[in-house]
Design a protein around this motif. Structure first.
Motif, PDB file in Angstrom:
ATOM      1  N   UNK A   1      28.470  10.759 -41.930  1.00 31.40           N
ATOM      2  CA  UNK A   1      27.642   9.754 -42.612  1.00 31.40           C
ATOM      3  C   UNK A   1      28.569   8.744 -43.278  1.00 31.40           C
ATOM      4  N   UNK A   2      28.865   7.645 -42.577  1.00 28.00           N
ATOM      5  CA  UNK A   2      29.916   6.722 -43.034  1.00 28.00           C
ATOM      6  C   UNK A   2      29.689   6.136 -44.424  1.00 28.00           C
ATOM      7  N   UNK A   3      28.438   5.800 -44.781  1.00 28.21           N
ATOM      8  CA  UNK A   3      28.203   5.233 -46.113  1.00 28.21           C
ATOM      9  C   UNK A   3      28.563   6.259 -47.182  1.00 28.21           C
ATOM     10  N   UNK A   4      28.186   7.502 -46.938  1.00 30.12           N
ATOM     11  CA  UNK A   4      28.530   8.592 -47.852  1.00 30.12           C
ATOM     12  C   UNK A   4      30.052   8.766 -47.926  1.00 30.12           C
TER      13      UNK A   4
ATOM     14  N   UNK B   1      13.395   6.662 -47.354  1.00 42.69           N
ATOM     15  CA  UNK B   1      12.893   7.075 -46.038  1.00 42.69           C
ATOM     16  C   UNK B   1      13.589   6.380 -44.875  1.00 42.69           C
ATOM     17  N   UNK B   2      13.632   5.047 -44.880  1.00 48.58           N
ATOM     18  CA  UNK B   2      14.288   4.360 -43.750  1.00 48.58           C
ATOM     19  C   UNK B   2      15.775   4.695 -43.655  1.00 48.58           C
ATOM     20  N   UNK B   3      16.421   4.921 -44.792  1.00 48.45           N
ATOM     21  CA  UNK B   3      17.850   5.245 -44.791  1.00 48.45           C
ATOM     22  C   UNK B   3      18.065   6.636 -44.205  1.00 48.45           C
ATOM     23  N   UNK B   4      17.249   7.582 -44.629  1.00 48.62           N
ATOM     24  CA  UNK B   4      17.358   8.931 -44.083  1.00 48.62           C
ATOM     25  C   UNK B   4      17.025   8.946 -42.592  1.00 48.62           C
TER      26      UNK B   4
ATOM     27  N   UNK C   1      24.317   1.786 -50.416  1.00 51.88           N
ATOM     28  CA  UNK C   1      23.500   2.864 -50.990  1.00 51.88           C
ATOM     29  C   UNK C   1      23.025   3.795 -49.870  1.00 51.88           C
ATOM     30  N   UNK C   2      23.153   5.087 -50.093  1.00 50.33           N
ATOM     31  CA  UNK C   2      22.735   6.106 -49.110  1.00 50.33           C
ATOM     32  C   UNK C   2      21.987   7.251 -49.774  1.00 50.33           C
ATOM     33  N   UNK C   3      21.789   7.172 -51.072  1.00 53.34           N
ATOM     34  CA  UNK C   3      21.076   8.218 -51.797  1.00 53.34           C
ATOM     35  C   UNK C   3      20.590   7.657 -53.113  1.00 53.34           C
ATOM     36  N   UNK C   4      19.803   8.462 -53.830  1.00 48.97           N
ATOM     37  CA  UNK C   4      19.228   7.989 -55.091  1.00 48.97           C
ATOM     38  C   UNK C   4      19.323   9.071 -56.158  1.00 48.97           C
ATOM     39  N   UNK C   5      19.559   8.674 -57.414  1.00 50.93           N
ATOM     40  CA  UNK C   5      19.745   7.288 -57.819  1.00 50.93           C
ATOM     41  C   UNK C   5      21.148   6.799 -57.476  1.00 50.93           C
ATOM     42  N   UNK C   6      21.270   5.480 -57.388  1.00 48.65           N
ATOM     43  CA  UNK C   6      22.578   4.850 -57.300  1.00 48.65           C
ATOM     44  C   UNK C   6      22.641   3.765 -58.358  1.00 48.65           C
ATOM     45  N   UNK C   7      23.845   3.390 -58.701  1.00 51.38           N
ATOM     46  CA  UNK C   7      24.077   2.354 -59.701  1.00 51.38           C
ATOM     47  C   UNK C   7      25.112   1.406 -59.140  1.00 51.38           C
ATOM     48  N   UNK C   8      24.863   0.100 -59.287  1.00 52.97           N
ATOM     49  CA  UNK C   8      25.872  -0.847 -58.835  1.00 52.97           C
ATOM     50  C   UNK C   8      26.215  -1.821 -59.956  1.00 52.97           C
ATOM     51  N   UNK C   9      27.485  -2.175 -59.989  1.00 53.90           N
ATOM     52  CA  UNK C   9      28.003  -3.209 -60.880  1.00 53.90           C
ATOM     53  C   UNK C   9      28.674  -4.201 -59.945  1.00 53.90           C
TER      54      UNK C   9
END
Lengths: 198, 198
Positions: A57-60, B41-44, B167-175
Motif C-alpha cells: 500500500x504505497x500511500x501507507x 470507502x473509495x480509498x479502501x 491520506x489513506x486512513x482516518x483520522x489524518x491531520x495535515x499541515x
C-alpha cells in the motif's frame, strides 16, 4: 517486578525505534522487559500478503517513512532509510534466541537493527550477522547454536506464541494477555504493567 | 494563526476519539482546526478492500476494539462498542459540509460520532441524521442542501483532496502538505503547525 514482553521483528522500522527506547522506558517505569524476537513473514503470508504492507500500500508506505523520520528526530535516534525493505530477519532472530539464554540479546538486537536502519547493511546475509557477533566479542560458535534444529524450532514456537497472543504486527507489547501494538503504545504497555487502565 | 486540517470519516472509531479531543488540543496549542469529513470507502475499495481492515483482519480488529476501549478510558471519553462497523457515513458527511459553511460542523460531527459510538444508532439512516439535525435546532432544509448535486460533488472533491495529500486512513491531520495519520499523531500534528520537527 512486573514484566513487559517486547515482541519485535528485525525487518520492522518501528521495532527498531522501540528497541532503541525500550530499556530506558522499562527503567523509568520500574518494569522488566523481556526481548522476544519473532517472524512477521508467516503472519503476513497467512493474511495473503506477499510483502510488507508498506510495499503493498504505497500511500501507507510513504507516510511510514516520513513518520519514522519524524519520530527518530523527536527521540534523537540515529536513522537512515535503508535501500531495501523488508530485509530477512530469520538468521538474526535465531541468533537473538541464543542471546536470550546468554544475556546479550538486547545488545545483539540493537546492533542488528542499527546495521539495517542506520548502516544500510543486509542483515539477511550471514556475513553481516557474523560480523556483528564478532564485534560484540562473542564466539563464532554462536552461529552453530543458532542454526541447530532445536533452536530453529524454538523460533517457530516463539512466533506461534506471538500469534496465540493475538500479535499481528511489530513491535507489540504484552502484559500477561493484554496486547499493545506499535511503538506508539510502548509507554502505555509499561504503565499497564504497574497500573492497568491508567 | 496556523491551521491543522482534521480529516475524518464518520465510520471510523479513531476518528471519533479525535473528534472528542481535537478542539481542546487546538486551543492549548494556539492552532486553528479545520474539520474536513471525507469518505474512506473509495480509498479502501481502490486498495481491493471490501470492508474495514478491522473486519478483514480479525486479529487487527480485536486489538482495535480493545485499544479504543483503553484509549477512551484514558481520556474519559464516552464509549460503547457499536453493534455494527463500518456504518455508512455518506449522508452525515454531506450534511457536515453544509455545517462547514454555517459554522456548526463541529457540533454536528460530534453528535453523529456519539450516535454511532455511544448510542449505537445507525448513522446511515436518514431518520437518525434528521433527528440529530432537529436536536441541534437546525432547519430541516439542511437535508435538502446536503443532497443537492453540487454538495454531493463537493464531498467527492474533498475525498479527492484527501487522496491527493496522501491520506489513506482516518483520522489524518495535515499541515500544508505534511501528513500525520492516526488519533495517536494528533498532538504531534498540532505541534508541527507551530514548531516543525519538535
Amino acid at each position: 517486578m512486573p514484566t513487559v514482553e517486547f515482541w519485535y521483528e528485525f525487518a520492522s522500522t518501528y521495532s527498531y525505534l522501540a528497541a532503541e527506547r525500550v530499556e530506558g522506558v522499562a527503567r523509568v517505569m520500574g518494569v522488566d522487559v523481556r526481548w522476544r524476537p519473532f517472524l512477521l513473514g508467516p503472519i503476513f503470508a497467512a493474511q495473503g500478503w506477499t510483502s510488507s504492507p508498506f510495499n503493498l500500500y504505497p500511500a501507507k508506505g510513504d507516510n511510514m517513512w516520513r513518520d519514522v523520520e519524524r519520530t527518530a528526530m523527536r527521540y534523537h535516534i540515529a536513522w537512515a532509510r535503508p535501500s531495501h525493505l523488508p530485509r530477512n530477519g530469520l538468521l538474526a532472530s535465531r541468533v537473538a534466541l541464543v542471546g536470550a539464554d546468554d544475556g546479550w540479546i538486547a545488545n545483539f538486537s540493537r546492533a542488528v537493527f542499527r546495521a539495517n536502519f542506520v548502516e544500510d547493511r543486509d542483515i539477511g546475509d550471514v556475513a553481516t550477522i557474523a560480523d556483528i557477533i564478532s564485534r560484540l566479542g562473542l564466539p563464532s560458535s554462536v552461529l552453530e547454536r543458532a542454526n541447530a534444529p532445536q533452536n530453529k524450532s524454538r523460533l517457530k514456537a516463539q512466533t506461534d506464541a506471538a500469534i496465540a497472543l493475538g500479535v499481528y504486527g511489530a513491535p507489540s507489547f504484552t502484559v500477561d494477555k493484554e496486547l499493545f501494538w506499535g511503538h506508539d503504545r510502548m509507554e502505555q504497555a509499561f504503565q499497564w504493567a504497574t497500573t492497568p487502565w491508567m
